[in-house]
Design an enzyme around this catalytic site. Structure first.
Site, PDB file in Angstrom:
ATOM      1  N   GLU A 129     -16.779 -19.915 -20.991  1.00 26.49           N
ATOM      2  CA  GLU A 129     -16.233 -18.818 -20.628  1.00 26.49           C
ATOM      3  C   GLU A 129     -17.394 -18.324 -19.446  1.00 26.49           C
ATOM      4  O   GLU A 129     -18.582 -18.492 -19.267  1.00 26.49           O
ATOM      5  CB  GLU A 129     -16.179 -17.643 -21.788  1.00 26.49           C
ATOM      6  CG  GLU A 129     -15.197 -18.168 -22.790  1.00 26.49           C
ATOM      7  CD  GLU A 129     -15.344 -17.107 -23.860  1.00 26.49           C
ATOM      8  OE1 GLU A 129     -14.050 -17.062 -24.403  1.00 26.49           O
ATOM      9  OE2 GLU A 129     -16.136 -16.912 -24.151  1.00 26.49           O
TER      10      GLU A 129
ATOM     11  N   ASP B 101     -18.346  -8.405 -22.651  1.00 25.48           N
ATOM     12  CA  ASP B 101     -18.640  -8.885 -21.467  1.00 25.48           C
ATOM     13  C   ASP B 101     -19.212  -7.919 -20.481  1.00 25.48           C
ATOM     14  O   ASP B 101     -18.081  -7.038 -20.078  1.00 25.48           O
ATOM     15  CB  ASP B 101     -17.748  -9.820 -20.969  1.00 25.48           C
ATOM     16  CG  ASP B 101     -17.339 -11.047 -21.995  1.00 25.48           C
ATOM     17  OD1 ASP B 101     -17.968 -11.133 -23.118  1.00 25.48           O
ATOM     18  OD2 ASP B 101     -16.273 -11.745 -21.673  1.00 25.48           O
TER      19      ASP B 101
END
Length: 704
Positions: free
Chosen positions: A235, A25
């Protein structure tokens, strides 16, 4: 830090990658003093997920990057046990020193102290081991808490706040979610003069919204969700304002949410929801939220499978193979009651003998009279592949629309037991006879399909507003510190379905091209649009190929693009429908097209597509259910006279495709096996394509 050669096999040349090891990420995107910072999930000890830390790089233009030392490194004890990992989060510059972290950095002309502007990282502390912190907080094994660290030298070195974690646990009503509480996105909200945090209760699909005066003490204000794509974990949320149609007086707010699993293809994906935010609560626009129990307006139910006491033959359908003599089943008893998301009581399923049954279930024939066919679907990911269909290698588990003996639309499952809505645009076949064929030719893991509520309508039944319709765009994060009109997003260009195994070394994973976001009204609907940042154009070569065709005839037309730019280029296409059914470009192709990546527009199905069935290496995914090959579509309706635009970025091992004004995007990794497979070909299928304009620029490496 000296850059490596960055010329390994599959190494992107104009996308951000770590020098070595694993990356996922994007974190802490912040712009300050003319510098773009990117932090990212990083494993300093290997090229698969683990020992999560924050890597760091900087840029002045979002295309050329300088790698810096690790910002926040995973902490281990003297025995090598991991004490704390630094999961995803965000970063801000505390220009007003609300946190009190600033330090004197000198004197001004009058002798007064000049103070730093602290950069503050807000992240999730993941604690694999139970322990007590130095400030006396008791940490449970597997706990996820929100913490902060600060830097007074523009992110070069960091100090963890001694009061961490600042939010140890979720609210009392969600106390049991302490292992699934993560990914804080923080920004300064000027109207309320407060910091705002959005954090995720991942498996509850709920976002918690907090406020703070000082980045240390936080008050829960509200919660949001679940909405739209609601199966899988939520998320990496992001909340930010955008102007509608460039009107600064028409401000809307947008939430980006990562979903894994439960993406539009298989594995991970990213959705957006448009609404309003008052400093405390986010309220979604009613038009941007989709009730899965609500059918499209004016729809006709073709089959709802509620007749669980009937056989398919009694319903006018035809079942073959192991499914002969069977019929719809009660959803509550299918696959040990694991199935979710169906309407009513009954569903069509091929999970009648575990995964051991094979055969076909075909609908009665019908005349297509409306523009869309929608249905609920779940099951294993085994897509229809035209190259193997009808052969001994045909392992599809899919629902297909058949017109004049040809499969014109196909949909497989997403490796979940949760039924979600999928829609096909069928406007190009209105008035023609068709039928549906559910094919299950596989007995492997999750090799079954569930179908419910097949409806015909004049508008699609949406599950969510997908930010990207390709398989490889996740955890999208936006930059703090930029004006609203310059909101910039970066996504992780990978998918958790196979991320740990992609065939790259000594690094693994790349980021997407940074994209500028905007809201535009298109066909009477507000759409989140995206385009590559303008600074990417500084890497373009002069035009390598440019040609206008009044009519491109059916077949393939070779285009000459010199090395190395035949693997690193921008392709701009403009065209209008002629007598053909599809138009596009073939990239990374060999002479015989046994290896190729195909990108184009389907005039009848009204969609942009990326076909990576033959793109190269996919053997890195388990062979029993290979989630890498596929044919991916993004519906983009057009009129027969419309000029259609597609812009494509090819970078060795990826393609990013932007359609129209940027209202659809598809991002896909590819791993060509043949180094000689670098041919570029235009194609028009089923007839000619009119008014074709093609322009190709090479894109120079940022690492040389």
């Amino acid at each position: 830090m000296v850059q490596s050669c960055f010329n390994e096999e599959y190494r992107p040349q104009f996308h951000f990658t770590p020098q070595n090891n694993w990356m996922n990420d994007p974190n802490g995107l912040v712009y300050h003093d003319g510098v773009y910072h990117i932090f990212y999930q990083y494993n300093p000890n290997g090229n698969t997920w683990g020992y999560m830390s924050w890597g760091h790089a900087i840029s002045t233009d979002l295309v050329h990057w300088q790698h810096l030392q690790i910002a926040l490194e995973c902490e281990v004890d003297s025995n090598g046990n991991v004490i704390e990992m630094f999961f995803s989060g965000s970063a801000v510059v505390d220009v007003n020193n609300t946190s009190g972290f600033a330090v004197s950095i000198g004197k001004d002309g009058t002798g007064k102290d000049v103070f730093s502007q602290p950069m503050v990282a807000i992240y999730t502390s993941c604690y694999p081991t139970a322990h007590t912190t130095s400030n006396g907080q008791v940490i449970r094994q597997g706990q996820q808490s929100q913490s902060i660290a600060f830097s007074n030298d523009n992110g070069l070195t960091w100090i963890k706040y001694n009061g961490n974690p600042i939010i140890p646990s979720p609210p009392a009503e969600y106390a049991d979610q302490y292992k699934q509480f993560r990914d804080p996105f923080v920004f300064w909200h000027t109207p309320s003069l407060k910091w705002i945090m959005v954090a995720s209760l991942a498996i509850k699909q709920i976002l918690l919204i907090y406020s703070s005066n000082n980045l240390k003490d936080w008050t829960l204000e509200s919660q949001f969700g679940p909405h739209n794509a609601r199966f899988g974990e939520w998320e990496c949320p992001s909340l930010f304002p955008l102007y509608l149609d460039d009107n600064t007086a028409a401000e809307k707010w947008v939430i980006l949410i990562g979903i894994n699993p439960g993406g539009v293809i298989v594995g991970s994906g990213t959705q957006s929801i448009i609404g309003s935010f008052d400093g405390k609560s986010f309220v979604a626009d009613p038009s941007d939220v989709y009730d899965p129990a609500e059918l499209p307006f004016g729809s006709t139910v073709f089959q709802d499978f509620e007749s669980t006491s009937s056989t398919f033959e009694e319903l006018g359908w035809t079942a073959t193979g192991d499914f002969a003599g069977t019929g719809p089943q009660k959803g509550s008893i299918v696959n040990a009651g694991k199935v979710q998301g169906y309407l009513g009581n009954g569903i069509m399923t091929t999970c009648l003998f575990g995964n051991g049954g094979t055969g076909t279930i075909m609908s009665p024939k019908f005349i297509i009279r409306k523009d869309y066919i929608s249905f609920l679907i779940a099951g294993g990911y085994y897509p229809y592949n035209p190259a193997t269909a009808g052969t001994s290698e045909d392992n599809q588990v899919s629902i297909n629309l058949v017109v004049e003996g040809e499969i014109v639309h196909s949909q497989t499952g997403t490796n979940t037991e949760s039924l979600v809505w999928r829609s096909w645009n069928v406007a190009g076949w209105v008035g023609q006879e068709a039928y549906l064929a559910i094919n299950d030719f596989n007995t492997g893991q999750s090799a079954h399909l569930h179908i419910d509520e097949i409806v015909f309508s004049d508008c699609p039944k949406d599950e969510a507003n997908w930010n990207d319709f390709g398989p490889d765009y996740y955890a999208a994060a936006t930059y703090n510190g930029l004006p609203t009109s310059e909101r910039t997003v970066i996504g992780w260009m990978n998918n958790w379905a196979y991320a740990n195994n992609i065939p790259t070394s000594t690094w693994r994973s790349a980021m997407s091209i940074p994209r500028t976001l905007a809201l535009k009204t298109i066909n009477n609907k507000i759409r989140l649009v995206q385009q590559p940042v303008s600074s990417l154009s500084t890497l373009y070569t002069s035009t390598l190929y440019s040609h206008n065709f009044s009519s491109l005839e059916c077949g393939e037309t070779k285009v000459s693009v010199p090395a190395p730019f035949n693997s690193s280029m921008k392709v701009a296409l403009k065209f209008t429908r002629g007598g053909g059914t599809k138009f596009g470009v073939i990239l990374c192709s060999n002479e015989t097209n046994t290896q190729k990546t195909v990108i184009g527009y389907d005039f009848l199905g009204q969609n942009i597509f990326v076909d990576r069935f033959k793109s190269g290496n996919s053997s890195f995914v388990e062979s029993e259910r290979n989630t890498f090959p596929g044919y991916f579509i993004a519906t983009m309706p057009t009129k027969p006279t419309d000029v259609i635009e597609i812009n494509i970025l090819l970078d060795w091992s990826s393609v990013e495709v932007f359609g129209g004004q940027g209202q659809v995007a598809l991002t896909s990794q590819i791993f060509p096996l043949e180094h000689s497979a670098t041919q570029v070909k235009l194609f028009s299928e089923g007839g000619s394509t009119r008014s074709v304009s093609v322009s190709i620029n090479g894109i120079k490496s940022v690492w040389k």
